[in-house]
Scaffold this active site. Structure first.
Site, PDB file in Angstrom:
ATOM      1  N   GLU A   1       0.846  -1.202   0.000  1.00 35.22           N
ATOM      2  CA  GLU A   1       0.000   0.000   0.000  1.00 35.22           C
ATOM      3  C   GLU A   1       0.876   1.246   0.000  1.00 35.22           C
ATOM      4  O   GLU A   1       1.883   1.315   0.705  1.00 35.22           O
ATOM      5  CB  GLU A   1      -0.902   0.026   1.235  1.00 35.22           C
ATOM      6  CG  GLU A   1      -1.784   1.287   1.284  1.00 35.22           C
ATOM      7  CD  GLU A   1      -2.713   1.306   2.483  1.00 35.22           C
ATOM      8  OE1 GLU A   1      -3.692   0.550   2.467  1.00 35.22           O
ATOM      9  OE2 GLU A   1      -2.444   2.070   3.434  1.00 35.22           O
TER      10      GLU A   1
ATOM     11  N   LYS B   1     -21.587  -6.421   3.043  1.00 34.86           N
ATOM     12  CA  LYS B   1     -20.743  -5.833   1.995  1.00 34.86           C
ATOM     13  C   LYS B   1     -20.318  -6.904   0.977  1.00 34.86           C
ATOM     14  O   LYS B   1     -20.290  -6.644  -0.236  1.00 34.86           O
ATOM     15  CB  LYS B   1     -19.515  -5.162   2.620  1.00 34.86           C
ATOM     16  CG  LYS B   1     -19.826  -3.886   3.375  1.00 34.86           C
ATOM     17  CD  LYS B   1     -18.577  -3.148   3.826  1.00 34.86           C
ATOM     18  CE  LYS B   1     -17.846  -3.866   4.937  1.00 34.86           C
ATOM     19  NZ  LYS B   1     -16.713  -3.057   5.478  1.00 34.86           N
TER      20      LYS B   1
ATOM     21  N   TYR C   1       1.441  -2.477   4.683  1.00 38.95           N
ATOM     22  CA  TYR C   1       1.291  -1.026   4.772  1.00 38.95           C
ATOM     23  C   TYR C   1       2.695  -0.433   4.811  1.00 38.95           C
ATOM     24  O   TYR C   1       3.332  -0.361   5.861  1.00 38.95           O
ATOM     25  CB  TYR C   1       0.487  -0.656   6.016  1.00 38.95           C
ATOM     26  CG  TYR C   1      -0.933  -1.176   5.988  1.00 38.95           C
ATOM     27  CD1 TYR C   1      -1.818  -0.764   4.999  1.00 38.95           C
ATOM     28  CD2 TYR C   1      -1.397  -2.106   6.928  1.00 38.95           C
ATOM     29  CE1 TYR C   1      -3.113  -1.239   4.947  1.00 38.95           C
ATOM     30  CE2 TYR C   1      -2.698  -2.587   6.888  1.00 38.95           C
ATOM     31  CZ  TYR C   1      -3.545  -2.156   5.888  1.00 38.95           C
ATOM     32  OH  TYR C   1      -4.831  -2.632   5.827  1.00 38.95           O
TER      33      TYR C   1
ATOM     34  N   ASP D   1     -12.405   7.909   7.017  1.00 42.05           N
ATOM     35  CA  ASP D   1     -12.362   8.605   8.305  1.00 42.05           C
ATOM     36  C   ASP D   1     -13.058   9.946   8.186  1.00 42.05           C
ATOM     37  O   ASP D   1     -13.104  10.544   7.098  1.00 42.05           O
ATOM     38  CB  ASP D   1     -10.912   8.822   8.744  1.00 42.05           C
ATOM     39  CG  ASP D   1     -10.170   7.504   8.935  1.00 42.05           C
ATOM     40  OD1 ASP D   1     -10.808   6.556   9.446  1.00 42.05           O
ATOM     41  OD2 ASP D   1      -8.986   7.424   8.567  1.00 42.05           O
TER      42      ASP D   1
ATOM     43  N   PRO E   1      -0.686   9.090  -1.257  1.00 39.27           N
ATOM     44  CA  PRO E   1      -0.225  10.268  -2.008  1.00 39.27           C
ATOM     45  C   PRO E   1       0.643  11.187  -1.154  1.00 39.27           C
ATOM     46  O   PRO E   1       0.195  11.654  -0.102  1.00 39.27           O
ATOM     47  CB  PRO E   1      -1.533  10.974  -2.409  1.00 39.27           C
ATOM     48  CG  PRO E   1      -2.600   9.939  -2.266  1.00 39.27           C
ATOM     49  CD  PRO E   1      -2.157   9.046  -1.154  1.00 39.27           C
TER      50      PRO E   1
END
Length: 628
Positions: free
Chosen positions: A21, A173, A276, A113, A24
């Site tokens: 991941e 979902k 991450y 968020d 920007p």
């Protein structure tokens, strides 16, 4: 390709897939640095990457740009995050359209968020309240085009800690169209494995990808764990607390802790790891090395073609490129980004493509003048120039003006020959050795499907003094297997090629497929490359002050020397192309260079003229009209 298909394949083969991941950056320099890092991390072999959504204005535009660059330029299968935060339907449509046009086929649908100026999350007018709404909207509008990932929370999320309710939301979902799950970061592997089993017990069968946060520093480790409400096992605390002020020791111990957690995940049958990276490479690379998923030199991705394939919307079927841009992949993609169609199967009409103008796509030397002078020095003689090329070939330099990548292992069989040429003042730009039927699985030369064989002709491209060109052409003429193109900055083009059409220099033979010819030499592309090659040299000269010896030296070479490429069409011959240069050298490399250009083949160029029935001279401006 859909991520869920990649994950299913990894599960079937019991071979763990891993992904990265990125987010920007806030500055233009940060963006460029990240692109360079993404380029390098491509060679670690990730199944995909994802790019987080930069909520609001320029940041969201940057997410779309990064997705496009990753897909099109770097050939990375990319998943774009998309959140409901501050996103009315019109903005969501714009983001999805940008992803579609970039060739992106994977979206991670998130609620997101709350903005920093708001304590609680709330939907904007005309927007979406829950990730479930976003999943339904994407599925309804695009059908199966996008693989839709959703978030999973093994330890709860900020505004909901009820595990049964969270599991119900996750199931909804998935039932609405979610095809894979990416989890929030965690360090409590026992809790995660129990959660996975509960997902399966609740009928959630799609792939689950655990989110892994490598440990960079002790302070960052604690801060991120606290921010995500992650439970830290006591043995982790005990291992890291005594060394918390030693960042190197923390990374080393943290590598072992995170790798141990990943092993337990894999042993449980979960064949995916999502890192991450925080836009950094080292800690993630250390964990992958510890797991044996990559070597310390990296584990290059299995190549479907000998060059890195673009995953842009219109380029996925592209399978032919000119060899000239072998070391400037990004430049080629930029100059051809406006093409409606790309060569496929066979090059076809070589005159059809129109290469983009150099200035229109910012094609030129990268880096500041100071950076480039520090890298390549202040050459005062041809010997100094040759030394730059020699240092590059030895691996002491990572780039040249004409090569944005270091020398690869492919050059090993001919590296001695290349060094020898440069020691004699013959400046080599691009090359490839001959290959006679190696298996497509070969770690150096292999590409394409398993069970095939690949071939390539020896190719050499270099800058040569006009004083040596006539003799070299005479030697090429005496060898029926050799073809060449030579051109100077002014456009004096000379060739013995039988036509302007393509000459395949790489090809492969695979079970159940026609012969694939992915790399070629042909006239129109060479003229386009000529402009770029001399532009790069001129840019290098302009790094130095006007009137300086370095600038005058490099400008003189660019204005007077020829760029020549040679193909040995006998692919059985390993070093025949280098025998053409026996005894050829520039005299007195430390002395002043003579810039008076002698007539080549005994005359000056005048349009298109046949010479001795074997080769011709051409003013390349004849072809320039075709390029434009």
């Amino acid at each position: 390709m859909h991520i869920s298909n990649k994950l299913a394949e990894a599960q079937k083969l019991e071979k763990p897939a891993f992904s990265f991941e990125f987010f920007p950056p806030k500055t233009a320099q940060g963006v460029q640095n990240l692109y360079d890092r993404m380029d390098r991390m491509h060679d670690l072999g990730p199944s995909f990457i994802d790019v987080t959504w930069g909520a609001g204005g320029s940041q969201s535009e940057l997410t779309c740009e990064m997705v496009n660059v990753a897909q099109t330029v770097y050939g990375l299968e990319t998943c774009m995050h998309l959140t409901c935060t501050d996103m009315e339907t019109e903005k969501v449509d714009g983001a999805l359209d940008a992803a579609y046009k970039a060739g992106c086929t994977n979206i991670l649908a998130l609620r997101g968020d709350p903005p920093r100026d708001k304590e609680k999350w709330q939907a904007v007018e005309g927007g979406f309240r829950y990730a479930l709404d976003l999943v339904k909207y994407i599925k309804g509008k695009y059908g199966d085009h996008f693989d839709i990932g959703v978030a999973g929370y093994p330890e709860g999320c900020d505004d909901e800690q009820n595990p049964e309710l969270l599991m119900s939301h996750l199931k909804q979902k998935v039932d609405a169209g979610g095809t894979f799950i990416v989890t929030q970061m965690f360090y409590d592997v026992d809790n995660f494995l129990v959660w996975v089993d509960k997902c399966r017990a609740n009928g959630i069968t799609v792939p689950i990808v655990p989110g892994i946060m490598p440990i960079q520093t002790h302070a960052a480790f604690l801060r991120r764990a606290k921010g995500m409400n992650c439970h830290i096992p006591q043995d982790w605390i005990d291992a890291l607390e005594p060394i918390k002020n030693d960042d190197a020791a923390v990374r080393e111990v943290g590598k072992g802790l995170v790798a141990g957690m990943c092993r337990r995940i894999i042993d449980h049958g979960v064949m995916a790891l999502h890192f991450y990276t925080m836009n950094l490479a080292q800690s993630t690379k250390m964990v992958l090395e510890e797991l044996g998923l990559i070597s310390r030199e990296g584990t290059p991705t299995k190549k479907s073609l000998p060059w890195r394939q673009s995953l842009g919307l219109s380029r996925r079927e592209e399978d032919v490129r000119p060899v000239f841009w072998k070391n400037r992949h990004k430049s080629y993609v930029a100059r051809t980004q406006d093409w409606d169609e790309f060569p496929n199967g066979r090059w076809g009409d070589s005159r059809s493509p129109a290469f983009g103008e150099l200035d229109a796509y910012n094609i030129g030397l990268k880096g500041t003048n100071e950076q480039n002078i520090k890298l390549w020095g202040r050459p005062q003689s041809l010997q100094d120039i040759a030394d730059v090329f020699i240092r590059f070939l030895r691996g002491d330099l990572k780039s040249l003006p004409w090569s944005e990548i270091p020398v690869t292992e492919e050059a090993s069989p001919i590296i001695g020959n290349l060094l020898d040429l440069n020691r004699r003042g013959l400046l080599t730009i691009t090359s490839q050795p001959s290959v006679n039927g190696v298996e497509s699985s070969d770690p150096v030369h292999g590409w394409g499907p398993s069970g095939g064989y690949v071939y390539q002709k020896a190719y050499l491209e270099l800058l040569i003094s006009p004083a040596l060109l006539t003799q070299l052409i005479e030697r090429i003429d005496s060898n029926q297997s050799m073809t060449f193109y030579a051109v100077d900055k002014a456009g004096d083009l000379r060739t013995n090629a039988p036509s302007d059409g393509p000459n395949a220099v790489t090809w492969g033979v695979f079970p159940g497929k026609e012969i694939v010819q992915p790399t070629i030499v042909e006239t129109i592309s060479f003229i386009a490359w000529k402009d770029e090659a001399f532009r790069l040299g001129t840019d290098w000269a302009n790094c130095h002050p006007a009137g300086s010896p370095s600038r005058q030296l490099i400008e003189g070479i660019m204005s007077n020397w020829y760029l020549i490429n040679i193909v040995d069409n006998d692919f059985h011959s390993a070093h025949g192309i280098f025998s053409l240069f026996d005894g050829l050298e520039v005299k007195d490399l430390d002395g002043p260079l003579e810039w008076s250009k002698p007539a080549v083949d005994g005359h000056a160029p005048k349009g298109i003229t046949e010479l001795n029935g074997t080769h011709k001279t051409t003013d390349s401006r004849v072809f320039q009209e075709i390029l434009n």
